[in-house]
Design an enzyme around this catalytic site. Sequence first.
Site, PDB file in Angstrom:
ATOM      1  NE  ARG A  15      -5.186  14.858 -23.666  1.00 43.98           N
ATOM      2  CZ  ARG A  15      -6.417  15.395 -23.628  1.00 43.98           C
ATOM      3  NH1 ARG A  15      -7.080  15.395 -22.512  1.00 43.98           N
ATOM      4  NH2 ARG A  15      -6.978  15.890 -24.719  1.00 43.98           N
ATOM      5  CB  THR A  16       0.969  16.927 -26.057  1.00 43.88           C
ATOM      6  OG1 THR A  16       0.229  15.721 -26.180  1.00 43.88           O
ATOM      7  CG2 THR A  16       2.429  16.648 -26.330  1.00 43.88           C
ATOM      8  NE  ARG A  23       0.349  17.072 -30.857  1.00 40.10           N
ATOM      9  CZ  ARG A  23      -0.556  16.576 -30.028  1.00 40.10           C
ATOM     10  NH1 ARG A  23      -1.800  16.998 -30.086  1.00 40.10           N
ATOM     11  NH2 ARG A  23      -0.240  15.655 -29.143  1.00 40.10           N
ATOM     12  CE  LYS A  76       3.235  37.188 -41.720  1.00 42.08           C
ATOM     13  NZ  LYS A  76       4.141  38.140 -41.050  1.00 42.08           N
ATOM     14  CG  HIS A  81       2.207  11.565 -29.117  1.00 40.46           C
ATOM     15  ND1 HIS A  81       3.044  12.340 -28.335  1.00 40.46           N
ATOM     16  CD2 HIS A  81       0.938  12.017 -28.870  1.00 40.46           C
ATOM     17  CE1 HIS A  81       2.309  13.215 -27.654  1.00 40.46           C
ATOM     18  NE2 HIS A  81       1.051  13.044 -27.964  1.00 40.46           N
TER      19      HIS A  81
HETATM   20  N1   CP Z   1      -2.731  12.558 -25.851  1.00 37.72           N
HETATM   21  C1   CP Z   1      -2.584  13.702 -26.541  1.00 37.72           C
HETATM   22  O1   CP Z   1      -1.686  13.838 -27.371  1.00 37.72           O
HETATM   23  O2   CP Z   1      -3.484  14.656 -26.210  1.00 37.72           O
HETATM   24  P1   CP Z   1      -3.527  16.121 -26.833  1.00 37.72           P
HETATM   25  O3   CP Z   1      -3.876  15.980 -28.292  1.00 37.72           O
HETATM   26  O4   CP Z   1      -4.562  16.865 -26.049  1.00 37.72           O
HETATM   27  O5   CP Z   1      -2.147  16.715 -26.685  1.00 37.72           O
END
Ligand code: CP
Length: 338
Positions: free
Chosen positions: A57-58, A107, A86, A135
């Site tokens: 999703r993100t 991320r 590396k 998040h």
């Molecule tokens: N909700 C969420 O962060 O989903 P993903 O891990 O798929 O990005």
Amino acid sequence: MKFAGSHILSIEQFERQDIERIFDVADMMIPYAHRERVTKVLDGAILGNMFFEPSTRTRVSFGCAFNLLGGEVRETTGFESSAIAKGESLYDTARVLSGYSDVIVMRHPASGSVAEFAAASRVPVLNGGDGANEHPSQALLDLYTIRKELQHQGRNDLDGLRIAMIGDLKYGRTVHSLCKLLCLFERVSVTLISPPELAMPQDLVERLREAGHSVFQSNVMEDSLAHIDICYSTRIQEERFADRAEADMYRGRYRLNQAIYTAYCEPNTVIMHPLPRDSRVEANELDNDLNDNPNLAIFRQADNGVLVRMALFAMVLDVVDQVDKNARDVNWYTERRF
Ligand code: CP
């Protein structure tokens, strides 16, 4: 706060009026996300979308959000496809990639890593999740969803909200950011349901109480489901445990299905989950038999991620006032069900 040119790293950056502004801009993005209009406001801009942990999703919704504003996306997924494998440092990676991009989403499995990266970046960095820490875009889309779902029920006020968070509250970065976000509102009742070993960090519990909210903690789900507006389920964050066997001790501890919903929840209780839900039989925290429940908001919640992420890009890149000026109606078949 001043959005133009800023990193978005933590919910702690925001005041309540910032949240209202983000939600207003997200609403403005609906015709674009629903493919009724297209805008080229970010024509020529490049997003560096860097995901060093799995994501559906993100990663994809940040990418789509940027595309929907007319920009291009360049992506790195996993350490193995990056020179970090590396031995390159986050500092060097940030210096280099910020020369290729106008904005970066990142991320990373380590708490604080996105802030470390942002400190070396020459362009704004948006936190797509840093370890068990935060998040922020997820919390924003969660609260945006809560607001919309309650509006659908005729309620226009987030103050007085009653929410239960269920599952792995120790490692769940979505609930950490959501708790911080709720601190900007008034008279919230927060029920925290988890095994004692996976309880919400105490500093966040104290923050909620300092904000004047009622906080209840329990390790039993069913009895805590009455008198809530929002039931926010979460997955056991297996990737934060020492091994699978440790995660297995907690997996499947809390399972919501239609029978439990009917027996314990008020009729309009909204069911949310940041997703992915763990649908393996040994987990199954949100049963598939809820899929036809009109109060299951999980896919509307995921859809709303595009709106909120478009809003963040438009605000950070300071083009909110130009979005509609660079737009036209779409000319392809667009009928879809939202
Ligand atoms: N909700 C969420 O962060 O989903 P993903 O891990 O798929 O990005």
